[in-house]
Design an enzyme around this catalytic site. Structure first.
Site: not given
Length: 263
Positions: A10, A13, A15, A153
């Site tokens: 997941t 695309n 990093g 986070y």
């Protein structure tokens, strides 16, 4: 000869996710990336040599749709890598009323694990060493009532990490395994900011390892044996007490079951 796996990444695309997908493909695995931007996803898949599923993990509606697309594309998933994550700079609620990072970082992987579990053999959760700074309040964190641009986070990554042992227990008889790994503090776009804070962060990131350097420990776990473990890079570590709170873990599990409406 190494086994060729069907691998789903997941957020594959960009990093760390892109680096993981590329390394898995380089090792000969069949890779499918999940990305929410079709054009960017197609470009990444083409360069990596992967397949693309377009999907969005921002809400219950879109995450369920993404799971359906993944299931249609891959009847059997040898390894699901949960990489997609947000580090928000401000409180933002999704269409279900959840703080966006809490949903994407915690509830979306939880939901995908349930919806795809009959097709799964293994799950690798990309985690973060910052979990040690997390503090999850089941009454406030889901809606971001305790939002912090620096700690949310960590809170959401801690929430996710707390329930890894519960998935390991749930899947014991089914033969599905799950491990979590912190690939290191890397030079990626995660947590990018504007203004002076953003400039400072970009300056610091120049000293960090590349996303490609963090891909290896993640990809190594695709074929590893074991379950319910936490790795910092290549080294298995015992979780700090904050991530071994079994009462809080069960509360988060029960709340997530109700939130995403799964058994």
């Amino acid at each position: 000869m190494n086994e060729t796996l069907n691998v789903v990444v997941t957020g594959g695309n960009r990093g760390v996710g892109r680096a993981v997908a590329a390394e898995a493909a380089r090792r000969g695995h069949r890779v499918t990336i999940l990305a929410r931007r079709p054009d960017e996803g197609r470009a990444a898949a083409r360069e990596i040599g992967a397949e693309l599923v377009v999907g969005d993990l921002s809400s219950l509606r879109t995450a369920r749709a993404a799971a359906e697309e993944i299931a249609a594309a891959l009847p059997a998933i040898d390894a699901l890598v949960h990489n997609a994550a947000l580090w928000p700079s401000h409180r933002d609620l999704n269409e279900d009323g959840f703080e966006q990072a809490f949903f994407t970082n915690h509830l979306a992987p939880f939901l995908l694990n349930h919806l795809l579990e009959r097709q799964l053999r293994r799950v690798v959760q990309v985690s973060a060493g910052l979990y040690v700074m997390g503090k999850v309040d089941p009454e406030r964190t889901p809606a971001g009532e305790d939002f912090s641009a620096t700690r949310t986070y960590a809170n959401t990554k801690l929430a996710n990490l707390l329930i890894v042992p519960l998935f390991a227990e749930r899947w014991k008889e089914a033969g599905v395994t799950i491990d979590a790994v912190h690939p290191g503090v890397l030079r990626t776009g995660l947590g990018e900011r504007r203004g002076f804070q953003g400039l400072l962060l970009r300056t610091v990131k120049r000293t960090l390892k590349s996303a490609e350097a963090g891909a290896e420990p993640v990809v190594n776990l695709l074929t590893a044996e074991g379950t319910g473990r936490y790795f910092h890079g290549r080294k298995q570590q015992t979780l700090r007490p904050v991530a071994r709170d079994t009462v809080l873990a069960q509360r988060l599990w029960d709340d997530a079951v109700k939130a995403v409406d799964v058994a």
